[in-house]
Write an enzyme that holds these catalytic residues in place. Structure first.
Site, PDB file in Angstrom:
ATOM      1  N   ASP A   1       0.857  -1.184   0.000  1.00 54.56           N
ATOM      2  CA  ASP A   1       0.000   0.000   0.000  1.00 54.56           C
ATOM      3  C   ASP A   1       0.899   1.242   0.000  1.00 54.56           C
ATOM      4  O   ASP A   1       2.113   1.134   0.161  1.00 54.56           O
ATOM      5  CB  ASP A   1      -0.877  -0.057   1.263  1.00 54.56           C
ATOM      6  CG  ASP A   1      -1.924   1.049   1.278  1.00 54.56           C
ATOM      7  OD1 ASP A   1      -2.318   1.520   0.206  1.00 54.56           O
ATOM      8  OD2 ASP A   1      -2.339   1.442   2.385  1.00 54.56           O
TER       9      ASP A   1
ATOM     10  N   GLU B   1       2.519   4.822  -4.153  1.00 52.76           N
ATOM     11  CA  GLU B   1       2.444   5.744  -5.326  1.00 52.76           C
ATOM     12  C   GLU B   1       3.799   6.394  -5.605  1.00 52.76           C
ATOM     13  O   GLU B   1       4.068   6.685  -6.763  1.00 52.76           O
ATOM     14  CB  GLU B   1       1.375   6.792  -5.080  1.00 52.76           C
ATOM     15  CG  GLU B   1      -0.049   6.240  -5.117  1.00 52.76           C
ATOM     16  CD  GLU B   1      -0.384   5.352  -3.910  1.00 52.76           C
ATOM     17  OE1 GLU B   1       0.190   5.614  -2.836  1.00 52.76           O
ATOM     18  OE2 GLU B   1      -1.167   4.410  -4.050  1.00 52.76           O
TER      19      GLU B   1
ATOM     20  N   ASP C   1      -9.123   3.921  -1.607  1.00 50.74           N
ATOM     21  CA  ASP C   1     -10.040   4.385  -0.557  1.00 50.74           C
ATOM     22  C   ASP C   1     -11.358   4.895  -1.112  1.00 50.74           C
ATOM     23  O   ASP C   1     -11.633   6.111  -1.138  1.00 50.74           O
ATOM     24  CB  ASP C   1      -9.349   5.470   0.274  1.00 50.74           C
ATOM     25  CG  ASP C   1      -8.111   4.926   0.960  1.00 50.74           C
ATOM     26  OD1 ASP C   1      -7.974   3.681   1.023  1.00 50.74           O
ATOM     27  OD2 ASP C   1      -7.283   5.733   1.423  1.00 50.74           O
TER      28      ASP C   1
HETATM   29  C1  GLC Z   1      -4.630   3.441   3.068  1.00 49.24           C
HETATM   30  C2  GLC Z   1      -5.188   2.234   2.314  1.00 49.24           C
HETATM   31  C3  GLC Z   1      -6.224   1.549   3.181  1.00 49.24           C
HETATM   32  C4  GLC Z   1      -5.573   1.132   4.495  1.00 49.24           C
HETATM   33  C5  GLC Z   1      -4.997   2.352   5.209  1.00 49.24           C
HETATM   34  C6  GLC Z   1      -4.219   1.977   6.457  1.00 49.24           C
HETATM   35  O1  GLC Z   1      -5.618   4.391   3.246  1.00 49.24           O
HETATM   36  O2  GLC Z   1      -5.715   2.604   1.074  1.00 49.24           O
HETATM   37  O3  GLC Z   1      -6.749   0.432   2.510  1.00 49.24           O
HETATM   38  O4  GLC Z   1      -6.506   0.510   5.325  1.00 49.24           O
HETATM   39  O5  GLC Z   1      -4.121   3.027   4.321  1.00 49.24           O
HETATM   40  O6  GLC Z   1      -3.162   1.131   6.157  1.00 49.24           O
END
Ligand code: GLC
Length: 710
Positions: A297, A300, A372
């Site tokens: 995650d 980017e 998100d």
């Molecule tokens: C980001 C991700 C989400 C995750 C959060 C905490 O917002 O897109 O899916 O739960 O980070 O890690």
């Protein structure tokens, strides 16, 4: 430049004045906008199926709770297709800088693609149909590897489940309630102060024991791994990174620092092979506990402020580049490092990697989810279009957070969403910190039953879904297929709400419906269709209105389809009955299905250890033919039961020339829903299909010929 089809039709040509031209360093290619030309693809983008009249930017971006027309989002795929009366083509703009695609926004003269960087390298792809163009594009940028079977089951996520006892409780509840699932996620709170490759000492004192307990319940564990490495002397990953000089730098040689969950961080330079290898090694920290799935995650890469300075430098495979050129590939190179590192260490088992960011080719390493999203009808529908667009752009394995990440779903919305997810490639429920619980049993008993129905269905459909994934592996065809693949010139598919419809594999037509709507508007493409739940027959080439109560997702089956299914299981590890159910739907046109099966988790299939056969429905000769089996895998199923939908109820059957007894049964794919809430009317989707004829035969590797007569 001017491109013509082999028979001399003009497909695409440069604007006669502007062609490819430059403003300073910025390159741009201008193409004459053709009458009626439509634009498809561009990966994870919001907006309509046809992107004409809009412009989009590619710059991987952490966009929390993005609006349904938000741009740019997390993934950049500089590939699109143009469709018009003369033909169709694809253009892949081979450029990692920030790029802008304009399909007639604020002007009506051209479609264009341009970049902050100076290069104008693009690939022009032509074929007689959209499938061929997707095949060409996925041949160029790579195809997805076969995922392990467990990650095609349901996955339950939460920001965040902790401590370990909570994780185990959630898993146990799935089993106790007989709601099937395969995966549970650990989001950022499993770590010690959000430091990657660590576990929180009190919340997860013995991760190995927890993972073992989960495995004993047939659950796999997936952990989140973000790229930011906390700047903290003494923290081994930080120290090792410094020793290896692994982090992205400013031009004066000092390490760039950006703030994310752990505080100030350095960022590994994944555009360097040795850094990717080092990061791959770091996964030992999880692999030794039996964890085989990873969620990349914030890649980017995201930082608070979302503005990494342009002057930050990356190795870019020895070419040295600034952030402007490296940004868009960073996430893909991180996913690559994860996939390659884990694959090397998992001794012949397939890893599962999920990534938020990506670039053209990400499908070789990871599945993508749409980040998100928000708990709203508009988001549910936008998510479908994004998965459809990703499918058109080489990414077959993708999904959305079922129920919505930000905000809270109503019971109706959750019920609709969990049903849809069963017909999506990547099926995961996830939601945000400090919001209500959002597991399938938390919206009341009626919604729990609805969820159980669709989750059961998902698992019953696994033989079909797995075979459809195999097609993605060999051919690049998406699992979730926009109607623009088969019907690109039918204007109706671009209208609302029909633009949200899709085919799930070759057989199912799915027509999403908003949470409060009880009447669905559906476009049935030409041909004959069946309502999946009740077997009622529909004439195609028409728009219909259909009652669809909260528990009913409008799903249709194309006549001529062959759908392999299995009995109900609680996880992909549980063995179904050893009978493969083949649902065959009668129709005037021939149909075929490529059935594929293997052990579901190793690479033995690369050595021919698989079981594959083409199954054909041939109305002309009144035959269903199971071709000779290819591959050396001994299949799990030893019998095949063939259900004959839409056939004459009094038909006679021979199998390989021998008379075969036809049985009849009342059949239903889902259980009836009880009305727990007296104010909610219960629909009739679970009505029995009466007198459904079937025959059961022993499997054999030789060709099997079934003939019917009325
Ligand atoms: C980001 C991700 C989400 C995750 C959060 C905490 O917002 O897109 O899916 O739960 O980070 O890690």
């Amino acid at each position: 430049m001017r491109f013509e089809s082999p028979d001399g039709k003009m497909l695409n040509e440069d604007d006669p004045a502007f062609g490819s031209s430059w403003i300073g360093e910025e390159s741009c290619c201008y193409k004459t906008l053709l009458p009626g030309e439509r634009f498809l693809g561009l990966g994870e983008k919001t907006g309509a199926l046809d992107k004409r009249g809009k412009a989009y930017t590619n710059w991987n971006f952490d966009y929390f709770a993005y609006p349904v027309d938000g741009d740019p989002l997390y993934v950049s795929i500089p590939f699109y297709m143009g469709v018009h009366d003369q033909g169709a083509y694809g253009i892949y703009f081979d450029n990692t800088y920030k790029t802008v695609f304009n399909f007639g926004a604020s002007q009506r003269r051209f479609s264009s693609f341009g970049s902050e960087g100076p290069n104008m390298d693009y690939y022009f792809i032509h074929d007689s149909d959209i499938r061929g163009i997707i095949r060409g594009y996925s041949w160029l940028t790579g195809r997805t590897p076969l995922p392990p079977k467990w990650c095609l089951g349901y996955q339950q996520c939460r920001y965040s489940y902790y401590p370990d006892s909570e994780v185990l409780n959630i898993a146990r509840t799935f089993r106790e309630k007989k709601i099937p699932a395969d995966v549970i996620y650990l989001d950022i709170h499993y770590m010690d102060a959000y430091k990657v490759f660590t576990f929180h000492p009190e919340r997860f004192p013995d991760p190995g024991a927890m993972v073992r307990e989960l495995k004993a319940m047939d659950f796999e564990t997936v952990v989140i791994v973000d790229p930011g490495v906390k700047v903290e002397p003494g923290y081994p990953v930080y120290e090792e990174g410094v020793d290896r000089d692994a982090f992205a730098k400013y031009p004066d040689g000092t390490y760039y620092e950006g703030e994310v969950w752990p505080g100030w961080c350095h960022f590994p330079d994944f555009t360097r092979k040795d850094v990717r290898e080092w990061w791959g090694e770091c996964y030992e920290a999880y692999l030794r506990h039996g964890i085989e799935g990873f969620w990349n995650d914030m890649n980017e890469p995201a930082t608070w402020g979302n503005k990494i300075p342009d002057l930050v430098e990356f190795d870019f495979e020895g070419q040295r580049a600034t952030h402007r050129k490296a940004h868009n590939v960073y996430g893909m190179q991180m996913a690559r490092s994860t996939f390659e590192g884990v694959r090397k260490r998992l001794s012949n088992k397939r890893p599962f990697v999920l990534s938020r960011a990506g670039f053209a080719g990400i499908q070789r390493y990871a599945a993508i989810w749409t980040g998100d999203n928000v708990a709203s009808d508009e988001h549910m529908l936008a998510g479908i279009r994004m998965i459809n667009s990703m499918g058109l752009s080489g990414i077959p394995y993708a999904g959305y957070d079922v129920g919505g990440f930000a905000g809270e779903a109503s019971r109706e919305l959750y019920a609709r969403w969990i049903a849809l997810g069963a017909f999506s490639p990547f099926y995961r429920g996830h939601s945000m910190i400090n919001s209500r619980d959002a597991e399938p049993w938390t919206f009341g008993e009626e919604v729990e039953e609805i969820a159980r129905n669709y989750l059961n269905l998902r698992y019953m459909l696994l033989p079909y879904i797995y075979s459809v994934f195999y097609e993605a592996v060999v051919d690049g065809m998406p699992v979730q297929r926009s109607l623009a693949i088969d019907y690109p010139r039918d204007e109706r598919i671009y209208l609302d709400p029909y633009q949200n419809q899709y085919l799930f594999g070759p057989a199912f037509l799915v027509a999403p419906i908003k949470s409060k709507d009880e009447i669905a508007e559906v476009f049935l493409p030409p041909g004959k269709w069946y309502g999946f739940f009740r077997d009622e027959e529909w004439k195609g080439n028409q728009e219909i209105l259909l009652k669809a109560a909260m528990e009913e997702l409008p799903v249709f089956v194309k006549a001529g389809s062959i759908i392999p299914m299995q009995s109900k299981v609680q996880s992909t590890r549980e063995k179904p009955e050893p009978v493969l159910y083949l649902h065959v739907y009668e129709g005037p046109e021939p149909g075929r299905f490529e059935y594929y099966e293997d052990d579901g988790n190793s690479y033995e299939y690369e050595k021919g250890v698989f079981y594959k056969r083409t199954i054909r429905f041939e109305p002309e000769s009144k035959a269903i033919v199971l071709d000779k089996v290819e591959g050396s895998y001994a299949p799990f199923f030893d019998h095949i039961r063939i259900y004959l939908h839409g056939f004459d109820k009094n038909l006679q059957i021979t199998v390989n020339g021998e008379h075969c007894k036809v049985e009849r049964t009342s059949h239903r794919f889902v259980r009836p829903i009880s009305a727990f809430d007296p104010w909610t009317p219960v629909g009739d989707m679970s009505k029995v299909i009466e007198d459904l004829p079937y025959v059961e035969i022993k499997d054999s590797r030789n060709e099997i010929n079934l003939n019917w007569s009325n």
